[in-house]
Design a protein around this motif. Structure first.
Motif, PDB file in Angstrom:
ATOM      1  N   GLU A 298      48.129  46.138  32.832  1.00 27.15           N
ATOM      2  CA  GLU A 298      48.626  44.856  32.317  1.00 27.15           C
ATOM      3  C   GLU A 298      47.925  43.675  32.983  1.00 27.15           C
ATOM      4  OE1 GLU A 298      52.852  42.425  31.851  1.00 27.15           O
ATOM      5  OE2 GLU A 298      52.624  43.951  33.379  1.00 27.15           O
ATOM      6  N   GLN A 299      47.623  43.812  34.271  1.00 29.57           N
ATOM      7  CA  GLN A 299      46.945  42.719  35.006  1.00 29.57           C
ATOM      8  C   GLN A 299      45.568  42.413  34.455  1.00 29.57           C
ATOM      9  OE1 GLN A 299      46.544  42.347  39.205  1.00 29.57           O
ATOM     10  NE2 GLN A 299      48.463  43.382  39.605  1.00 29.57           N
ATOM     11  N   GLY A 300      44.944  43.420  33.826  1.00 31.20           N
ATOM     12  CA  GLY A 300      43.584  43.213  33.320  1.00 31.20           C
ATOM     13  C   GLY A 300      42.566  43.349  34.451  1.00 31.20           C
ATOM     14  N   GLY A 301      41.303  43.156  34.112  1.00 36.44           N
ATOM     15  CA  GLY A 301      40.248  43.288  35.118  1.00 36.44           C
ATOM     16  C   GLY A 301      39.552  44.634  35.005  1.00 36.44           C
ATOM     17  N   VAL A 302      38.343  44.701  35.576  1.00 37.37           N
ATOM     18  CA  VAL A 302      37.524  45.916  35.443  1.00 37.37           C
ATOM     19  C   VAL A 302      37.835  46.941  36.535  1.00 37.37           C
ATOM     20  CG1 VAL A 302      35.632  44.764  34.235  1.00 37.37           C
ATOM     21  CG2 VAL A 302      35.611  44.834  36.738  1.00 37.37           C
ATOM     22  N   ARG A 329      44.977  39.675  38.962  1.00 38.56           N
ATOM     23  CA  ARG A 329      45.406  38.762  40.029  1.00 38.56           C
ATOM     24  C   ARG A 329      44.785  39.199  41.354  1.00 38.56           C
ATOM     25  NH1 ARG A 329      50.486  39.389  39.267  1.00 38.56           N
ATOM     26  NH2 ARG A 329      50.934  40.750  41.017  1.00 38.56           N
ATOM     27  N   LEU A 330      44.237  38.243  42.104  1.00 39.29           N
ATOM     28  CA  LEU A 330      43.574  38.577  43.373  1.00 39.29           C
ATOM     29  C   LEU A 330      44.586  39.160  44.357  1.00 39.29           C
ATOM     30  CD1 LEU A 330      41.205  35.505  43.890  1.00 39.29           C
ATOM     31  CD2 LEU A 330      40.502  37.851  43.508  1.00 39.29           C
ATOM     32  N   SER A 331      44.237  40.306  44.946  1.00 41.28           N
ATOM     33  CA  SER A 331      45.123  40.933  45.933  1.00 41.28           C
ATOM     34  C   SER A 331      44.870  40.288  47.299  1.00 41.28           C
ATOM     35  CB  SER A 331      44.827  42.425  46.019  1.00 41.28           C
ATOM     36  OG  SER A 331      43.513  42.624  46.514  1.00 41.28           O
ATOM     37  N   PRO A 332      45.844  40.341  48.228  1.00 46.18           N
ATOM     38  CA  PRO A 332      45.631  39.770  49.573  1.00 46.18           C
ATOM     39  C   PRO A 332      44.390  40.362  50.250  1.00 46.18           C
ATOM     40  CG  PRO A 332      47.944  40.351  49.278  1.00 46.18           C
ATOM     41  CD  PRO A 332      47.209  40.859  48.064  1.00 46.18           C
ATOM     42  N   TYR A 333      44.163  41.682  50.060  1.00 46.29           N
ATOM     43  CA  TYR A 333      42.991  42.337  50.657  1.00 46.29           C
ATOM     44  C   TYR A 333      41.703  41.793  50.031  1.00 46.29           C
ATOM     45  CZ  TYR A 333      39.866  46.132  52.137  1.00 46.29           C
ATOM     46  OH  TYR A 333      38.822  46.851  52.686  1.00 46.29           O
ATOM     47  N   GLY A 334      41.746  41.554  48.720  1.00 47.68           N
ATOM     48  CA  GLY A 334      40.581  40.996  48.032  1.00 47.68           C
ATOM     49  C   GLY A 334      40.239  39.607  48.542  1.00 47.68           C
ATOM     50  N   ILE A 335      41.278  38.795  48.779  1.00 48.46           N
ATOM     51  CA  ILE A 335      41.069  37.420  49.278  1.00 48.46           C
ATOM     52  C   ILE A 335      40.472  37.447  50.685  1.00 48.46           C
ATOM     53  CG2 ILE A 335      42.276  35.284  49.967  1.00 48.46           C
ATOM     54  CD1 ILE A 335      44.309  36.004  47.642  1.00 48.46           C
ATOM     55  N   ASP A 354      41.019  32.525  34.213  1.00 46.19           N
ATOM     56  CA  ASP A 354      40.993  32.547  32.750  1.00 46.19           C
ATOM     57  C   ASP A 354      42.451  32.553  32.276  1.00 46.19           C
ATOM     58  OD1 ASP A 354      40.813  33.057  30.094  1.00 46.19           O
ATOM     59  OD2 ASP A 354      39.443  34.768  30.250  1.00 46.19           O
ATOM     60  N   PRO A 355      43.007  31.366  31.944  1.00 50.73           N
ATOM     61  CA  PRO A 355      44.439  31.284  31.638  1.00 50.73           C
ATOM     62  C   PRO A 355      44.869  32.075  30.404  1.00 50.73           C
ATOM     63  CG  PRO A 355      43.356  29.143  31.294  1.00 50.73           C
ATOM     64  CD  PRO A 355      42.318  30.077  31.820  1.00 50.73           C
ATOM     65  N   THR A 356      43.950  32.309  29.471  1.00 45.00           N
ATOM     66  CA  THR A 356      44.349  33.029  28.250  1.00 45.00           C
ATOM     67  C   THR A 356      44.676  34.495  28.539  1.00 45.00           C
ATOM     68  OG1 THR A 356      42.016  33.417  27.789  1.00 45.00           O
ATOM     69  CG2 THR A 356      43.059  31.585  26.627  1.00 45.00           C
ATOM     70  N   THR A 357      43.965  35.106  29.478  1.00 45.14           N
ATOM     71  CA  THR A 357      44.208  36.526  29.774  1.00 45.14           C
ATOM     72  C   THR A 357      44.917  36.720  31.115  1.00 45.14           C
ATOM     73  OG1 THR A 357      42.032  36.691  30.830  1.00 45.14           O
ATOM     74  CG2 THR A 357      42.166  37.297  28.494  1.00 45.14           C
ATOM     75  N   THR A 359      43.420  36.641  33.881  1.00 45.49           N
ATOM     76  CA  THR A 359      42.469  37.294  34.790  1.00 45.49           C
ATOM     77  C   THR A 359      41.643  36.243  35.538  1.00 45.49           C
ATOM     78  OG1 THR A 359      40.877  37.479  32.986  1.00 45.49           O
ATOM     79  CG2 THR A 359      42.259  39.402  33.407  1.00 45.49           C
ATOM     80  N   VAL A 360      40.818  36.717  36.450  1.00 48.63           N
ATOM     81  CA  VAL A 360      39.983  35.821  37.278  1.00 48.63           C
ATOM     82  C   VAL A 360      38.537  36.278  37.166  1.00 48.63           C
ATOM     83  CG1 VAL A 360      39.628  34.921  39.623  1.00 48.63           C
ATOM     84  CG2 VAL A 360      41.923  35.596  38.897  1.00 48.63           C
ATOM     85  N   MET A 361      37.633  35.310  36.910  1.00 46.82           N
ATOM     86  CA  MET A 361      36.196  35.622  36.854  1.00 46.82           C
ATOM     87  C   MET A 361      35.563  35.224  38.183  1.00 46.82           C
ATOM     88  SD  MET A 361      35.407  36.770  33.808  1.00 46.82           S
ATOM     89  CE  MET A 361      34.010  36.271  32.882  1.00 46.82           C
ATOM     90  N   LEU A 362      34.759  36.107  38.740  1.00 46.64           N
ATOM     91  CA  LEU A 362      34.065  35.797  39.997  1.00 46.64           C
ATOM     92  C   LEU A 362      32.566  35.964  39.800  1.00 46.64           C
ATOM     93  CD1 LEU A 362      36.865  37.559  40.944  1.00 46.64           C
ATOM     94  CD2 LEU A 362      36.100  36.554  43.080  1.00 46.64           C
TER      95      LEU A 362
END
Length: 377
Positions: A298-302, A329-335, A354-357, A359-362
């Motif tokens: 549900e969170q999306g992302g690759v 959504r960025l995890s604490p470990y990812g940050i 990306d507010p529509t999905t 998700t976050v693009m990096l």
């Protein structure tokens, strides 16, 4: 040669990552105030074991720890690799704790690594060895890591608290990684998974499979969960059971979730006699992990939230070319990983929500790390 200038850091958080980045960037580090306010100050057993592992695979690596274990001086050496290595990971953390940093360092070693790791193969804290096989390895291949020579074989399973597991890991070396444009997560087309049980009835696995399938079959028909019941020497020293699930998408992404159920360490349950006897029933385990995996989808992302840190690290180690990835959504470990990458490698990510999905693009330009000890063929 002049005296090495040490990069000063404080605290115990993300010690593995700091040591890996220090090794790859050849930066000596001095870490102070390691759990100074804790009842048991200083480095934990698994952290010392990880330092010993670094000494095994690196040449000319210097480790100094003060008497209380609250101060660590680490001067990285050259990652040599080598064959037929053996390391006992201990019983405070599972083999999964050691695998991620070992794989990243192994790619830039002088020689391919083949190592036998002993300890706990599945626990509820770290990713299981099954997850590395089903999710981490396909992800590495996107960055140009060859399939030949990349292998993880589970000889014996080991559950907490007494472990007894053994895995054989082989890591090939690369000249450099390949930058990726990886933003399409696709739609989930099938679910794969594996359940395991050690020193308990194999019926536990059938119950977990039935419970997990009950959730997924409402959404898609292609659900296959294998069972891996171990007995005798292959079952390690403690009873336990668990499940590892992977959702494969139409664009080749793998999202995973796993857990293991077993009795806790003695110290973790000191004075909690009732807690020690109550284990989560296998049907609840199947439902819980199926729900966790649906949450990751549900969170999306690759990649799933567990793999964010590794994904960012691989992007940062790529050649000086743009890598672009999409995560949930960025995890604490990812940050924390993003902060350490900027600190050690000087690589900064451009982060766009990306507010529509949701998700976050990096996006980043890699630091261009090359394996100087590997000859160009």
């Amino acid at each position: 040669m002049g005296k090495s200038s040490y990069k000063r850091l404080t605290g115990s958080q993300n010690l593995r990552q700091r040591l890996v980045l220090a090794t790859l960037s050849a930066t000596p580090v001095l870490i102070e105030d390691i759990r100074t306010d804790d009842t048991w100050p200083g480095l934990r057993r698994h952290e010392v074991s990880f330092l010993r592992l670094l000494e095994k695979i690196c040449d000319d690596c210097a480790v100094e720890i003060n008497e209380t274990g609250t101060k660590l001086k680490f001067k990285p050496g050259i990652v040599m690799g080598g064959r037929n290595l053996v390391h006992d990971c201990g019983l405070t953390r599972s083999i999964g704790y050691f695998l991620e940093p070992l794989i990243v360092l192994g790619l830039f070693a002088k020689k391919p690594i083949s190592i036998k790791l002993k300890g706990i193969t599945n626990d509820s804290k770290d990713p299981s060895v099954d997850t590395f096989r089903s999710t981490t390895f396909p992800m590495l291949k996107r960055f140009g890591v060859p399939s030949e020579g990349l292998e993880l074989k589970i000889e014996n399973r080991g559950s907490p608290p007494l472990g007894g597991g053994e895995v054989l890991l082989a890591i090939p070396v690369v000249q450099s990684l390949t930058a990726v444009k990886w933003t399409d997560e696709g739609m989930v087309k099938r679910i794969r998974g594996v359940t395991f049980s050690t020193r308990v009835s194999s019926q536990f696995e059938n119950t977990m499979v039935f419970a997990a399938r009950g959730i997924f079959n409402s959404f898609l028909p292609d659900v296959h969960i294998f069972t891996d019941h171990r007995a005798g020497v292959h079952a390690g020293n403690s009873p336990g059971y668990g499940i590892s699930l992977v959702a494969e998408t139409t664009s080749g992404c793998c999202l995973s979730a796993d857990t293991a159920i077993s009795y806790a360490h003695e110290e973790a349950t000191a004075g909690l006699e009732d807690e020690k006897k109550e284990l989560m029933p296998p049907d609840e385990v199947g439902v819980q992990i199926a729900s966790v995996l649906l949450g990751e989808i549900e969170q999306g992302g690759v990649v799933d939230s567990t793999h964010q840190g590794l994904l960012f690290l691989l992007c940062a180690l790529c050649p000086q070319d743009v890598s672009k990835v999409r995560v949930g959504r960025l995890s604490p470990y990812g940050i924390e990983t993003l902060r350490h990458i900027k600190d050690f490698l000087g690589v900064q990510f451009v982060i766009t929500a990306d507010p529509t999905t949701g998700t976050v693009m990096l996006k980043c330009v890699g630091c261009g790390l090359k394996n100087l000890s590997r000859k160009v063929s």
